[in-house]
Design an enzyme around this catalytic site. Structure first.
Site, PDB file in Angstrom:
ATOM      1  N   LYS A  32      -6.185   9.490   1.716  1.00 53.16           N
ATOM      2  CA  LYS A  32      -4.844   9.072   2.145  1.00 53.16           C
ATOM      3  C   LYS A  32      -4.003   8.601   0.963  1.00 53.16           C
ATOM      4  CE  LYS A  32      -5.500   7.666   6.975  1.00 53.16           C
ATOM      5  NZ  LYS A  32      -5.437   6.503   7.899  1.00 53.16           N
ATOM      6  N   GLN A  80      10.801  23.058  -4.985  1.00 55.36           N
ATOM      7  CA  GLN A  80      11.656  23.091  -3.788  1.00 55.36           C
ATOM      8  C   GLN A  80      12.797  22.076  -3.840  1.00 55.36           C
ATOM      9  OE1 GLN A  80       9.590  23.396  -0.014  1.00 55.36           O
ATOM     10  NE2 GLN A  80      11.105  22.089   0.994  1.00 55.36           N
ATOM     11  N   ASP A  87       0.859  -1.184   0.000  1.00 60.29           N
ATOM     12  CA  ASP A  87       0.000   0.000   0.000  1.00 60.29           C
ATOM     13  C   ASP A  87       0.896   1.234   0.000  1.00 60.29           C
ATOM     14  OD1 ASP A  87      -1.794   2.088   0.582  1.00 60.29           O
ATOM     15  OD2 ASP A  87      -3.113   0.744   1.696  1.00 60.29           O
ATOM     16  N   THR A  93     -11.888   6.677 -19.753  1.00 57.57           N
ATOM     17  CA  THR A  93     -11.194   5.635 -20.521  1.00 57.57           C
ATOM     18  C   THR A  93     -11.968   4.327 -20.395  1.00 57.57           C
ATOM     19  OG1 THR A  93      -9.152   6.730 -19.807  1.00 57.57           O
ATOM     20  CG2 THR A  93      -8.928   4.607 -20.915  1.00 57.57           C
ATOM     21  N   TYR A 147     -12.061  12.333  -3.984  1.00 59.54           N
ATOM     22  CA  TYR A 147     -11.260  12.033  -5.180  1.00 59.54           C
ATOM     23  C   TYR A 147     -10.841  13.322  -5.890  1.00 59.54           C
ATOM     24  CZ  TYR A 147      -9.964   9.814  -9.618  1.00 59.54           C
ATOM     25  OH  TYR A 147      -9.294   9.384 -10.740  1.00 59.54           O
ATOM     26  N   LYS A 149      12.607  11.727  -5.053  1.00 61.79           N
ATOM     27  CA  LYS A 149      13.667  12.638  -4.596  1.00 61.79           C
ATOM     28  C   LYS A 149      14.913  11.853  -4.179  1.00 61.79           C
ATOM     29  CE  LYS A 149      14.809  15.669  -0.727  1.00 61.79           C
ATOM     30  NZ  LYS A 149      14.343  16.202   0.575  1.00 61.79           N
TER      31      LYS A 149
END
Length: 415
Positions: free
Chosen positions: A175, A246, A142, A259, A229, A189
């Protein structure tokens, strides 16, 4: 007298000896017969045991044969790429409808692909034809939890995308689109990877501008049933550009319109899947007064790959600019299926956009991309897939459905 007595004695001794010999012979016969009988019983018992063992071993032999077949599995053709051209690519939500088609393309192009999915709406059967290939890896994970992996590109598709699924657990949807996106941006990153966010036309909400270009800010209800959503994707876009400004992370943002194609969930609540399923089952086709313009999955996949490998860092619309009413879609699908279903008109759901039409000038100009699969051709492929799925179900084979489960009162839900 003495001789007669001796003869009687000898005769008596001989009779006893004969009786003894007869007794011994009888015992020998009984013993031999018992031996033969026991041997016969033993042999029959051994045959029964062997038969029982055979019954137990045969399924194991079948499994071994299946394993041998899996070791010699034939995969779709894969192009060979040298080390400098081959990329390590992560696809979150890669076992879902769009993600699995993207996996197919990147694998056949010769890249190393890692699919991450928690199988909320994704299915292993969508990517099982790649399992075991040296360039493929499937991870049950997840994205709300951090992931540590070395990759060159990240296609971040993880999120339920159909209204029944994302409204079933709105907090989880939020989440996934916020914390999940932060985790993927953090990974990009750390390893210097480029990230493509699969955003959505829902960021435009119920638009007041028609068609919608990328510089339109949208018209979204932030507290409506679809907000988890819509706003989740809007925040995800904000995060991408914050990391770009940043931290210098390379980002790409695709705003995907409706789609359709094979591997869609039949009960995902969207226009095309609803109509095809209703038509195949002879149920009434339920329509509203909205307009939609779905395009075929292979066109979307080509657009995503083109965007990822381009120098375009600003959002890009990927969709079909040919607008159709829902009624036109219903009639077309009904004719293609050859169904006698009636058409019923229903009121629209709350905050369901009345009109959707992407302005794809930017995609045409900067990516050289536009949809190429004719609508009827794509619909026929989707109908064929749905018909096969229904046949599997009719044969009592279990096929997972995305149908939202009913929550019992008092049951705690994990978010």
């Amino acid at each position: 007298m003495v001789s007669k007595a001796l003869l009687r004695l000898v005769s008596a001794v001989n009779r006893r000896r004969m009786k003894l010999l007869l007794g011994i012979a009888l015992l020998a016969y009984v013993a031999f017969y018992s031996f033969l009988l026991n041997r016969s019983i033993q042999e029959n018992g051994e045959l029964k045991i062997e038969s029982k063992i055979e019954e137990i071993v045969e399924p194991l032999r079948e499994k071994i044969r299946d394993l041998e077949k899996s070791f010699t599995q034939k995969y779709p053709p894969v192009k060979f790429l040298s080390e400098k051209d081959r990329k390590r690519i992560l696809i979150t939500g890669g076992a879902g409808f769009v993600g699995s088609h993207l996996t197919d393309k990147l694998m056949m192009d010769g890249h190393e692909v890692t699919v991450v999915d928690n199988f909320f709406t994704g299915r292993k059967r969508n990517v099982e034809h790649w399992i075991g290939h040296e360039n493929f890896e499937l991870i049950n994970h997840d994205v709300v939890e951090p992931l540590y992996i070395e990759v060159d590109q990240i296609y971040h598709l993880a999120s339920p995308a159909s209204p029944p699924n994302y409204m079933y657990n709105p907090i989880k949807t939020l989440k996934t689109n916020t914390i999940g996106t932060l985790n993927m941006l953090g990974l990009a990153k750390r390893v210097g990877a480029r990230l493509l966010l699969a955003s959505t036309s829902e960021v435009y909400g119920d638009p007041e501008v028609h068609p919608q270009s990328e510089d339109y800010w949208g018209h979204v209800n932030p507290i409506g049933p679809r907000a988890c959503y819509d706003e989740g994707k809007r925040v995800a876009e904000t995060m991408c550009y914050a990391y770009m400004k940043q931290e210098g992370v390379e980002v790409r943002v695709a705003r995907i319109f409706n789609t359709f194609g094979p591997r869609m969930h039949m009960n995902d609540g969207r226009v095309v899947s609803n109509f095809i399923l209703q038509a195949l089952q002879g149920e009434p086709l339920t329509v509203g007064s909205l307009t939609r313009l779905p395009f075929y999955s292979s066109d979307l996949v080509n657009g995503l790959v083109a965007l990822m490998n381009s120098n375009v860092s600003s959002p890009v619309n990927l969709g079909n600019p040919e607008e159709h009413t829902i009624l036109e879609f219903a009639q077309l699908i009904k004719n293609l299926v050859g169904s006698g279903s009636e058409i019923q008109f229903l009121s629209e759901a709350q905050d369901d956009p009345q009109k959707r039409k992407p302005d794809i000038k930017k995609a045409k100009l900067m990516l050289g991309w536009e949809p190429v699969v004719p609508l009827e051709e794509g619909l026929n492929k989707a109908i064929h897939y749905f018909r096969k799925e229904l046949e599997y179900q009719a044969n009592n084979q279990y096929i997972p459905k995305p149908k939202p489960a009913r929550i019992k009162k008092g049951r705690t839900r994990h978010n």
